[in-house]
Design a protein around this motif. Structure first.
Motif, PDB file in Angstrom:
ATOM      1  N   THR A  31       0.819  -1.222   0.000  1.00 29.12           N
ATOM      2  CA  THR A  31       0.000   0.000   0.000  1.00 29.12           C
ATOM      3  C   THR A  31       0.846   1.263   0.000  1.00 29.12           C
ATOM      4  O   THR A  31       0.327   2.356  -0.151  1.00 29.12           O
ATOM      5  N   GLY A  32       2.125   1.108   0.186  1.00 24.38           N
ATOM      6  CA  GLY A  32       3.026   2.251   0.185  1.00 24.38           C
ATOM      7  C   GLY A  32       4.459   1.781   0.297  1.00 24.38           C
ATOM      8  O   GLY A  32       4.731   0.587   0.375  1.00 24.38           O
ATOM      9  N   ILE A  33       5.376   2.749   0.306  1.00 22.64           N
ATOM     10  CA  ILE A  33       6.783   2.415   0.441  1.00 22.64           C
ATOM     11  C   ILE A  33       7.457   3.421   1.365  1.00 22.64           C
ATOM     12  O   ILE A  33       6.992   4.554   1.509  1.00 22.64           O
ATOM     13  N   ILE A  34       8.516   2.982   1.992  1.00 20.23           N
ATOM     14  CA  ILE A  34       9.347   3.873   2.786  1.00 20.23           C
ATOM     15  C   ILE A  34      10.633   4.074   2.004  1.00 20.23           C
ATOM     16  O   ILE A  34      11.289   3.105   1.613  1.00 20.23           O
ATOM     17  N   THR A  35      10.971   5.326   1.741  1.00 19.56           N
ATOM     18  CA  THR A  35      12.202   5.621   1.020  1.00 19.56           C
ATOM     19  C   THR A  35      13.161   6.355   1.943  1.00 19.56           C
ATOM     20  O   THR A  35      12.754   6.964   2.934  1.00 19.56           O
ATOM     21  N   GLU A  36      14.417   6.271   1.613  1.00 17.95           N
ATOM     22  CA  GLU A  36      15.446   6.969   2.362  1.00 17.95           C
ATOM     23  C   GLU A  36      16.370   7.667   1.383  1.00 17.95           C
ATOM     24  O   GLU A  36      16.508   7.253   0.244  1.00 17.95           O
ATOM     25  N   SER A  37      17.013   8.719   1.885  1.00 20.96           N
ATOM     26  CA  SER A  37      17.984   9.432   1.071  1.00 20.96           C
ATOM     27  C   SER A  37      19.155   9.858   1.940  1.00 20.96           C
ATOM     28  O   SER A  37      19.063   9.900   3.167  1.00 20.96           O
ATOM     29  N   LYS A  38      20.246  10.197   1.296  1.00 22.50           N
ATOM     30  CA  LYS A  38      21.420  10.678   2.023  1.00 22.50           C
ATOM     31  C   LYS A  38      21.086  11.963   2.769  1.00 22.50           C
ATOM     32  O   LYS A  38      21.498  12.150   3.912  1.00 22.50           O
ATOM     33  N   ALA A  39      20.302  12.822   2.162  1.00 22.92           N
ATOM     34  CA  ALA A  39      19.923  14.090   2.807  1.00 22.92           C
ATOM     35  C   ALA A  39      19.091  13.837   4.058  1.00 22.92           C
ATOM     36  O   ALA A  39      19.251  14.519   5.071  1.00 22.92           O
TER      37      ALA A  39
END
Length: 91
Positions: A31-39
């Motif tokens: 139903t969704g996703i968790i994303t991550e970034s360097k910032a």
């Protein structure tokens, strides 16, 4: 450019410079996703794993010399004990 137009026409919204950390599930349905970034990591000052990379390497090298063992044969429990004494957090 053509590929970008095809992606947009398909209703896909690309998320650049991120990685997908985990899906949000409802049973067997994503139903969704968790994303991550360097910032994002930098904003929360989440750098524990990076901060001690040189520290543990230096201690491992010192233990290798002190015990006259090859680096890959040092006692990991001893390495962790020294790091613990120096206040390194293990997560």
């Amino acid at each position: 450019m053509v590929a970008d137009q095809l992606v947009e026409a398909a209703g896909i919204h690309p998320v650049l410079h991120r990685f997908f950390a985990a899906p949000i599930m409802d049973g067997d349905i994503i139903t969704g996703i968790i994303t991550e970034s360097k910032a994002g990591h930098a904003a929360t000052r989440n750098m524990n794993c990076c901060a001690v990379t040189g520290q543990d390497t230096g201690i491992a090298a010192a233990l290798s010399l002190k015990t006259n063992k090859a680096l890959e044969r040092i006692d990991i429990a001893q390495l962790q004990a020294v790091l613990d004494q120096q206040g390194v957090r293990f997560t």
